[in-house]
Design a protein around this motif. Structure first.
Motif, mmCIF file in Angstrom:
data_model
loop_
_atom_site.group_PDB
_atom_site.id
_atom_site.type_symbol
_atom_site.label_atom_id
_atom_site.label_comp_id
_atom_site.label_asym_id
_atom_site.label_seq_id
_atom_site.Cartn_x
_atom_site.Cartn_y
_atom_site.Cartn_z
ATOM 1 N N CYS A 14 -0.774 3.330 16.970
ATOM 2 C CA CYS A 14 0.419 2.834 16.256
ATOM 3 C C CYS A 14 0.981 3.865 15.299
ATOM 4 O O CYS A 14 2.152 3.826 14.937
ATOM 5 C CB CYS A 14 0.110 1.536 15.518
ATOM 6 N N GLY A 15 0.114 4.763 14.820
ATOM 7 C CA GLY A 15 0.594 5.848 13.966
ATOM 8 C C GLY A 15 0.706 5.490 12.493
ATOM 9 O O GLY A 15 1.181 6.290 11.693
ATOM 10 N N LEU A 16 0.275 4.283 12.112
ATOM 11 C CA LEU A 16 0.383 3.910 10.697
ATOM 12 C C LEU A 16 -0.526 4.772 9.826
ATOM 13 O O LEU A 16 -0.178 5.124 8.698
ATOM 14 C CB LEU A 16 0.050 2.417 10.507
ATOM 15 N N VAL A 19 1.123 8.270 8.915
ATOM 16 C CA VAL A 19 2.065 8.360 7.790
ATOM 17 C C VAL A 19 1.422 8.010 6.459
ATOM 18 O O VAL A 19 1.981 8.299 5.400
ATOM 19 C CB VAL A 19 3.317 7.476 8.020
ATOM 20 N N ASN A 20 0.249 7.358 6.498
ATOM 21 C CA ASN A 20 -0.400 6.988 5.246
ATOM 22 C C ASN A 20 -1.430 8.017 4.778
ATOM 23 O O ASN A 20 -1.974 7.891 3.683
ATOM 24 C CB ASN A 20 -1.065 5.616 5.375
ATOM 25 N N GLY A 51 -11.626 11.895 2.448
ATOM 26 C CA GLY A 51 -12.375 10.633 2.521
ATOM 27 C C GLY A 51 -11.783 9.528 1.676
ATOM 28 O O GLY A 51 -12.486 8.633 1.221
ATOM 29 N N MET A 54 -7.439 5.841 3.032
ATOM 30 C CA MET A 54 -6.108 5.236 3.154
ATOM 31 C C MET A 54 -5.821 4.895 4.621
ATOM 32 O O MET A 54 -5.189 3.891 4.928
ATOM 33 C CB MET A 54 -5.022 6.194 2.625
ATOM 34 N N ALA A 56 -8.015 4.042 6.868
ATOM 35 C CA ALA A 56 -8.783 2.848 7.233
ATOM 36 C C ALA A 56 -8.137 1.601 6.649
ATOM 37 O O ALA A 56 -8.164 0.529 7.247
ATOM 38 C CB ALA A 56 -10.225 2.980 6.740
ATOM 39 N N ALA A 57 -7.526 1.762 5.463
ATOM 40 C CA ALA A 57 -6.904 0.600 4.815
ATOM 41 C C ALA A 57 -5.722 0.083 5.627
ATOM 42 O O ALA A 57 -5.473 -1.112 5.672
ATOM 43 C CB ALA A 57 -6.454 0.969 3.403
ATOM 44 N N ILE A 58 -4.981 0.971 6.257
ATOM 45 C CA ILE A 58 -3.774 0.541 6.965
ATOM 46 C C ILE A 58 -4.047 0.311 8.453
ATOM 47 O O ILE A 58 -3.223 -0.286 9.152
ATOM 48 C CB ILE A 58 -2.633 1.582 6.782
ATOM 49 N N CYS A 59 -5.176 0.758 8.949
ATOM 50 C CA CYS A 59 -5.432 0.618 10.391
ATOM 51 C C CYS A 59 -5.611 -0.852 10.760
ATOM 52 O O CYS A 59 -6.527 -1.516 10.269
ATOM 53 C CB CYS A 59 -6.680 1.403 10.797
ATOM 54 N N PRO A 60 -4.757 -1.377 11.653
ATOM 55 C CA PRO A 60 -4.858 -2.802 12.007
ATOM 56 C C PRO A 60 -6.052 -3.115 12.909
ATOM 57 O O PRO A 60 -6.348 -4.289 13.123
ATOM 58 C CB PRO A 60 -3.552 -3.076 12.768
ATOM 59 N N ILE A 64 -11.066 3.155 12.380
ATOM 60 C CA ILE A 64 -11.444 4.341 11.601
ATOM 61 C C ILE A 64 -12.615 4.006 10.682
ATOM 62 O O ILE A 64 -12.556 3.046 9.913
ATOM 63 C CB ILE A 64 -10.256 4.845 10.749
ATOM 64 N N VAL B 25 -4.876 -6.038 9.917
ATOM 65 C CA VAL B 25 -5.182 -5.636 8.541
ATOM 66 C C VAL B 25 -5.544 -6.862 7.715
ATOM 67 O O VAL B 25 -6.528 -6.867 6.967
ATOM 68 C CB VAL B 25 -3.970 -4.901 7.919
ATOM 69 N N ARG B 28 -8.864 -8.305 8.448
ATOM 70 C CA ARG B 28 -9.922 -7.501 7.837
ATOM 71 C C ARG B 28 -10.039 -7.803 6.346
ATOM 72 O O ARG B 28 -11.159 -7.953 5.822
ATOM 73 C CB ARG B 28 -9.625 -6.014 8.049
ATOM 74 N N PRO B 220 6.062 0.962 14.982
ATOM 75 C CA PRO B 220 5.265 0.402 13.878
ATOM 76 C C PRO B 220 5.627 1.008 12.525
ATOM 77 O O PRO B 220 5.718 0.291 11.528
ATOM 78 C CB PRO B 220 3.825 0.744 14.283
#
Lengths: 67, 248, 353
Positions: A14-16, A19-20, A51, A54, A56-60, A64, B25, B28, B220
């Motif tokens: 998705c590529g989120l 960009v994050n 590390g 960020m 991992a936070a946005i990955c749906p 990651i 998200v 999670r 996305p």
């Protein structure tokens, strides 16, 4: 230092994360695809990864790990 | 040192959501909050009808699958007989704000001691992109192909503002998933909404703005940019009600 | 155990509590209001929960939740409200959950009237909601029977993991009769429900309550199993009362309070030399086919008369059971009107066949 590790087969491209990422070191493959048929994310410069998780936070898809 | 691994409160089943859909998200965040609060073993989740209809495959919890819009009623039935359990409903905008509007309003008015996670992406995703009660004026959907016209389709519903008027809720907040920072903030509010239930304070709802790249016909990245630039101005983020402190 | 004079709705509510119901969710509608009112007054003192829901739709979905959590759960309503519950009933049935739904029928269609009627037979017995499912349907003809069937309904619902309905006409809810209430069941003695939602501690399989089987290869085998279950139920659970039927030449058939009027008509007809009898279905699903088949095969039987407070609904099941072997005619009043025994007698003597 913990590093981002992409689970290639879980990634939907998705590529989120791209960009994050504050260090701009995540990239989607241009030609290679995973088993689901997606261009997947790769860490282009693992040494530069801070590390921060960020990505991992946005990955749906929880694709990651950061460890 | 930040270390991130997938929470065990999610299963290993690959989520069926479209690439870039932030349902994953929010799943999670909910799972992480339940794990961190140490209550996953006594939690019962209620899945909606809509894109999250298969949520019971992803949450590693005892789960129920409700009829369209009825998750708050079903959660009420569960919570009333099992007050020792943590009970949450996970619903989209068509489910919660349209067909389930009555169930939502009255569960809130009763101060039902449940937590509701409300996904607002302004579209019916699962059925293929029809207009939702939360679709923005001018936005296109398959049932408002020329853009939502208030003369024909009425106005979008601001659920958090509406529910915050009621005496029943203990916590109402709107958060977003448009970038990693927003996601980290969203988690705090979701955690708070579960703490409210654990503390026995009554109905808590967190409205989460998400994108729908597929039905918005955007990438996305563009979809989340649209959330930030177009959706948030109509649906401002923040805590709309908190019985523990003054808000807004 | 002493007998006491009780109104039907209140006796039904008390019987439900004694049968182990610990969760009631309702919404006001005439003529069943005394059930939620009684539950509101007495559920808490029995360790149960009562919620007045925002609608019948919400009430049945609260039942769905409480049943999923493993509790004996119940709702009650009357015809228009039961229509609203159909969605939830279909989901509960498809999720293999037990519960009890009481329908104190009023006259329909639409808003109809508030007097006694039996126009919801098709809805109760043939589905009502969408898709292939069945309810266990019990039709009491007295308040005592309503009380006794409440225990049966909860037990059978648990046994077969499916919803049960008590289908009473308005008179069952509104009249008063002497009734003997059985002692309360010991909740600890009820069978365990290992499938119920209670929070998963990581031991064994986690539990999912769902009616979604999106693949035909999942849904079809499920429904095939359901069909087998319904066949077992037809075999084992059909109930009927026969009244002076053994030598009867004219067999009236009716369920609920019209069956009591039929008994009076049988007596009048017998006194006039006409050998009449009655078959009273107590279960409407499963329909007591066997009783009808038995009498249809008797050579001296001239025919059957289905007596209903409707325009003729149960008669279709009577015809299926009689299977063309004898004529079946219909006598009914509807719209809230009730027949007298004399009207039934006149119909039979006027040439029912």
């Amino acid at each position: 230092m913990p590093k981002a590790k992409i689970k290639k087969e879980v990634c939907k491209g998705c590529g989120l994360c791209v960009v994050n990422c504050p260090k701009k070191i995540l990239k989607l493959t241009e030609r290679e695809i995973n088993a689901m048929g997606y261009n997947y994310c790769q860490v282009s410069d693992p040494e530069a990864c801070i590390g921060c998780a960020m990505c991992a936070a946005i990955c749906p898809d929880c694709a990651i790990d950061v460890d | 040192m930040p270390v991130f691994h997938k929470t065990k409160v999610l299963t290993d089943v690959p989520m069926h959501y479209c690439p870039g859909c932030t349902h994953g998200v929010v799943h999670r965040l909910v799972a992480e909050c339940l794990e961190e609060l140490g209550v996953a073993g006594k939690t019962i989740g209620v899945a909606p009808v809509g894109c999250a209809v298969f949520a019971y495959n992803y949450f590693n919890l005892d789960m129920a699958e409700a009829a369209h819009g009825r998750a708050p009623a079903m959660a009420t039935g569960i919570k009333r007989v099992r007050p020792e359990c943590v009970v949450f409903a996970y619903q989209g905008d068509g489910d919660l704000a349209s067909i389930g509007a009555a169930e939502t309003v009255h569960a809130a008015a009763r101060g039902e001691n449940i937590t509701v996670i409300f996904i607002n992406n302004g579209i019916y995703g699962m059925t293929g992109g029809q207009m939702a009660p939360t679709t923005l004026i001018g936005a296109k959907a398959t049932t408002c192909p020329y853009g939502r016209d208030p003369k024909v389709n009425g106005y979008p519903v601001r659920v958090s503002e509406m529910l915050a008027q009621l005496d029943g809720p203990s916590y109402i907040a709107r958060v977003s998933t448009h970038n990693a920072r927003a996601v980290l903030d969203a988690k705090k509010h979701i955690r708070r909404a579960f703490e409210k239930q654990i503390e026995g304070k009554g109905f808590a709802l967190v409205e989460v703005l998400t994108g729908c790249p597929t039905n918005w016909a955007m990438s996305p990245v563009d979809a989340l940019k649209y959330v930030e630039e177009q959706v948030i101005p109509y649906y401002p983020l923040g805590v709309y009600k908190d019985t523990d402190k003054e808000v807004r | 155990m002493a007998r006491q004079l009780m109104k039907g709705n209140e006796a039904i509510a008390e019987a439900a509590i004694r049968a182990g119901c610990r969760a009631f969710f309702g919404y006001p509608i005439t003529p069943q209001n005394e059930i939620p009112e009684y539950m509101a007054a007495h559920m808490a003192e029995n360790g149960g929960v009562f919620v007045q829901a925002e609608s019948e739709v919400a009430a049945i979905n609260m039942v769905y939740g409480a049943a999923a959590a493993g509790f004996r759960a119940m709702t009650s309503s009357s015809s228009p409200g039961i229509s609203l519950k159909q969605e939830g009933i279909s989901y509960i049935a498809a999720s293999d959950l037990p519960c009890v739904i009481v329908n104190i029928m009023r006259a329909g269609p639409g808003l109809g009237g508030i007097q006694s009627a039996q126009g919801d037979y098709f809805q109760a017995v043939k589905g009502g909601g969408h898709g292939d499912y069945k309810l266990l349907v019990f039709a009491p003809a007295s308040i005592q029977e309503a009380v006794d069937l409440m225990f049966v309904a909860f037990d059978k619902a648990d046994q077969y993991r499916m919803p049960a309905m008590i289908l009473g006409d308005g008179m069952i809810g509104q009249m008063m009769e002497p009734v003997e209430l059985p002692p309360a069941v010991d909740l600890q003695s009820l069978p365990e429900k290992p499938w119920c939602l209670r929070g998963w501690d990581g031991q064994g399989e986690r539990r999912i309550v769902s009616s979604l089987r999106i693949q035909p290869e999942d849904l079809e085998p499920y429904l095939n199993e359901q069909m087998k279950k319904w066949e077992r139920i037809k075999e084992d659970e059909a109930r009927a009362e026969e009244y002076r039927a053994e030598d009867a030449e004219i067999l009236l058939t009716a369920y609920g309070t019209p069956a009591r009027i039929c008994k009076s008509a049988v007596e009048i007809l017998r006194a006039e030399g006409i050998k009449a009898g009655l078959i009273r279905p107590i279960t409407l699903f499963p329909f007591p086919d066997r009783a009808f088949r038995y009498h249809a095969a008797r050579p001296e039987v001239k025919g059957f008369v289905s007596v209903e407070l409707s325009t003729g609904q149960m008669i279709e099941d009577v015809r299926l059971a009689v299977d063309g072997k004898k004529p079946v005619s219909f006598f009914g009043r509807c719209g809230g009107a009730v027949m007298s025994e004399d009207e039934i007698v006149a119909f039979v003597k006027g040439g029912a066949f």
